[in-house]
Design a protein around this motif. Structure first.
Motif, short mmCIF file in Angstrom:
data_model
loop_
_atom_site.label_atom_id
_atom_site.label_comp_id
_atom_site.label_asym_id
_atom_site.label_seq_id
_atom_site.Cartn_x
_atom_site.Cartn_y
_atom_site.Cartn_z
N ARG A 18 -76.81 17.47 -21.47
CA ARG A 18 -77.22 18.79 -21.99
C ARG A 18 -77.56 19.73 -20.83
N ARG A 19 -78.31 19.24 -19.86
CA ARG A 19 -78.66 20.06 -18.69
C ARG A 19 -77.40 20.49 -17.94
N LEU A 24 -73.50 24.60 -16.48
CA LEU A 24 -72.11 25.05 -16.42
C LEU A 24 -71.93 26.37 -17.19
N ALA A 25 -72.58 26.50 -18.34
CA ALA A 25 -72.49 27.74 -19.12
C ALA A 25 -73.12 28.89 -18.33
N TRP A 26 -74.27 28.65 -17.69
CA TRP A 26 -74.93 29.68 -16.88
C TRP A 26 -74.02 30.11 -15.73
N ARG A 29 -70.96 32.15 -17.06
CA ARG A 29 -71.33 33.51 -17.45
C ARG A 29 -71.49 34.40 -16.22
N GLY A 30 -72.07 33.88 -15.17
CA GLY A 30 -72.22 34.66 -13.95
C GLY A 30 -70.90 34.90 -13.25
N LEU A 31 -70.04 33.91 -13.29
CA LEU A 31 -68.74 34.02 -12.62
C LEU A 31 -67.88 35.10 -13.26
N VAL A 32 -67.90 35.20 -14.57
CA VAL A 32 -67.08 36.20 -15.26
C VAL A 32 -67.87 37.47 -15.55
#
Length: 78
Positions: A18-19, A24-26, A29-32
């Protein structure tokens, strides 16, 4: 009573997955730059807390971003 062929995953492994998923989601989101609006709002609230400086809606923010990129196209491939 355990069922043959069924294994359970330890809670520590599930927590780690989960972490990793949240990280990975964080990162994605920053990358795009999906987080650009949230970061801009945080910046506005920190530097211009007065009510006379309104916070744009997400639609206004992204429209301004697109207009700015159209006016200054450097750094883009297309």
């Amino acid at each position: 009573m355990p069922t043959a062929g069924v294994t359970t995953v330890p809670a520590a492994v599930l927590d780690a997955l989960r972490r990793a998923g949240r990280g990975l989601a964080w990162y994605t989101r920053g990358l795009v730059r999906e987080d650009a609006y949230e970061r801009y709002v945080a910046h506005l609230r920190a530097t211009h807390p007065d009510p006379d400086h309104p916070v744009p809606t997400p639609r206004q923010f992204w429209r301004e971003q697109a207009d700015r990129q159209d006016d200054h196209p450097e750094g883009r491939c297309c």
